[in-house]
Enzyme design. Structure first.
Site, PDB file in Angstrom:
ATOM      1  N   TYR A   9       0.837  -1.325  -0.069  1.00  0.00           N
ATOM      2  CA  TYR A   9      -0.137  -0.125   0.040  1.00  0.00           C
ATOM      3  C   TYR A   9       0.866   1.184  -0.112  1.00  0.00           C
ATOM      4  O   TYR A   9       0.678   2.467  -0.735  1.00  0.00           O
ATOM      5  CB  TYR A   9      -0.937  -0.158   1.449  1.00  0.00           C
ATOM      6  CG  TYR A   9      -1.688   1.314   1.550  1.00  0.00           C
ATOM      7  CD1 TYR A   9      -2.712   1.632   0.744  1.00  0.00           C
ATOM      8  CD2 TYR A   9      -1.503   2.140   2.565  1.00  0.00           C
ATOM      9  CE1 TYR A   9      -3.563   2.641   1.091  1.00  0.00           C
ATOM     10  CE2 TYR A   9      -2.060   3.115   2.688  1.00  0.00           C
ATOM     11  CZ  TYR A   9      -3.100   3.580   2.175  1.00  0.00           C
ATOM     12  OH  TYR A   9      -3.974   4.534   2.266  1.00  0.00           O
ATOM     13  N   GLN A  49       2.742  -0.139  20.850  1.00  0.00           N
ATOM     14  CA  GLN A  49       2.840   0.636  19.480  1.00  0.00           C
ATOM     15  C   GLN A  49       2.396   1.934  19.519  1.00  0.00           C
ATOM     16  O   GLN A  49       1.337   2.064  19.876  1.00  0.00           O
ATOM     17  CB  GLN A  49       2.734  -0.359  18.250  1.00  0.00           C
ATOM     18  CG  GLN A  49       1.367  -0.731  18.172  1.00  0.00           C
ATOM     19  CD  GLN A  49       0.686  -1.827  19.050  1.00  0.00           C
ATOM     20  OE1 GLN A  49       1.093  -2.176  19.753  1.00  0.00           O
ATOM     21  NE2 GLN A  49      -0.401  -2.537  18.244  1.00  0.00           N
ATOM     22  N   THR A  50       3.152   2.887  19.076  1.00  0.00           N
ATOM     23  CA  THR A  50       2.400   4.270  18.971  1.00  0.00           C
ATOM     24  C   THR A  50       1.967   4.724  17.597  1.00  0.00           C
ATOM     25  O   THR A  50       2.480   4.265  16.415  1.00  0.00           O
ATOM     26  CB  THR A  50       3.552   5.252  19.410  1.00  0.00           C
ATOM     27  OG1 THR A  50       4.555   5.027  18.510  1.00  0.00           O
ATOM     28  CG2 THR A  50       3.837   5.125  20.916  1.00  0.00           C
TER      29      THR A  50
END
Ligand code: NAD
Length: 330
Positions: free
Chosen positions: A155, A224-225
């Site tokens: 993507y 995870q950010t």
């Protein structure tokens, strides 16, 4: 409805999608005559477009029909896309690459033939190299960090290719293009179930479906950010970019970075529920990502400021209503 001679004409491709539908409403509010095109009409509201063509932009004949004149503004948002479950599983890679590239190739060709006032292209934070997003506390998503390129998904590669496609038409044919890299846009009337929904909507749905004191599942360890931008501010950025002399690419995102666990807490606060979290395996994407807003502030004199908490509250209220309607109709 035929276009009146006084108004400016805009073409919104992907007008049945989340951002496209909101953009049509915004453009109508600004006095544009709007033609929308999409495979489908909007899922959760009636379009405000003056004309809405249901059709496949991979089809050159359809593109010839809908891009039949010089529009003052063209917004190219149509893409085969979804959240992490759609983009990072690997199962949809060929479709994502082929379908979105074909749409962009068709659109740019028609706009070249007819001319276009300005063409907006929605790229993505997914173009940024994976190696700059390994540290969840210090991701680098400044615009110039895109090269040397190494996106972590097909993507992202397709978006990068299409950025270059539009930029090359600017270089060789003088086409006025504006390119934004969106970072996780969310809000009411976005996909909230079915596999293509993104993290904020999925989180709000899980919280809405779970009774107080229950448990929800989160993919990964929740550390995870990411940052998430509310739809209204996304549109404000898009319109400001289109009205500016800056072509980008520029980030349109929030720089309020949170962990996914914190996102879950915000959804629980909006619901006034306390739920426990179970971490499970799932498609994740990069470890950390945040919008770098130095360039947008410098070039547009504007940057998004709305607190994430407010956007999640508004989105939760809408998804909670959808969940209740779905449950009562079962
Ligand atoms: P969306 O999936 O809701 O909208 C995309 C629309 O494109 C859909 O309505 C879909 O039916 C339409 N479409 C797909 N293939 C088509 C085809 N062949 N012909 C005609 N229409 C077709 O997604 P969105 O969130 O509204 O995103 C809009 C754009 O912004 C996309 O290009 C997306 O890649 C980009 N973007 C979005 C985000 C985000 O967080 N929402 C982040 C980065 C980039």
């Amino acid at each position: 409805m035929a276009q009146s001679t006084s108004s400016k004409a805009a073409l919104v491709l992907g007008a049945g999608g989340f951002i496209g539908n909101h953009l049509v409403t915004r453009l109508k509010g600004e006095g544009f005559w709007v033609r929308g095109v999409d495979l489908k009409k909007p899922d959760f509201s009636t379009t405000e477009a003056d004309e809405f063509v249901v059709g496949d932009l991979r089809d050159q004949a359809l593109c010839r029909t809908v891009i039949d004149r010089e529009f003052q503004e063209v917004y190219q948002l149509a893409a085969d896309m979804g959240g992490a479950g759609f983009i990072f599983s690997g199962e949809n890679d060929a479709d994502i690459m082929h379908n979105s590239a074909q749409i962009n190739l068709n659109v740019v060709e028609r706009c070249k033939t007819h001319g276009v006032g300005r063409l907006f292209y929605s790229s993505s934070a997914c173009i940024y190299p994976e190696h700059n997003q390994l540290d969840p506390d210090n991701p680098d998503c400044s615009e110039q960090s895109a090269y040397p390129a190494d996106p972590d998904s097909e993507y992202g590669w397709e978006k990068l290719f299409s950025e270059r496609l539009f930029l090359s038409h600017r270089r060789n044919h003088g086409m006025e293009v504006r390119i934004a890299r969106f970072h996780n846009i969310f809000g009411p009337m976005g996909t909230w179930q079915g596999g293509r929904e993104k993290a904020p909507a999925a989180m709000c749905r899980k919280v809405a479906e779970t009774p107080d004191g229950g448990e929800i599942e989160i993919w990964g360890d929740g550390k995870q950010t990411r940052s998430f931008l509310y739809i209204d501010e996304c549109l404000e950025g898009v319109r400001r970019l289109m009205d500016s002399d800056f072509m980008g690419p520029v980030n349109i995102g929030s720089d309020e970075m949170v962990t996914i666990n914190q996102l879950a807490e915000l959804a629980m606060d909006a619901a006034n529920k306390k739920l426990s979290i179970r971490h499970i395996d799932g498609p994740l994407g990069v470890r950390g990502r945040n919008s770098d807003n130095h360039l947008i502030a410098e070039k547009l004199g504007w940057r998004p400021t709305k607190p994430l908490r407010d956007g999640i509250a508004a989105t939760y209220a809408w998804i909670d209503h959808c969940v209740q309607v779905a449950q009562t109709s079962q």
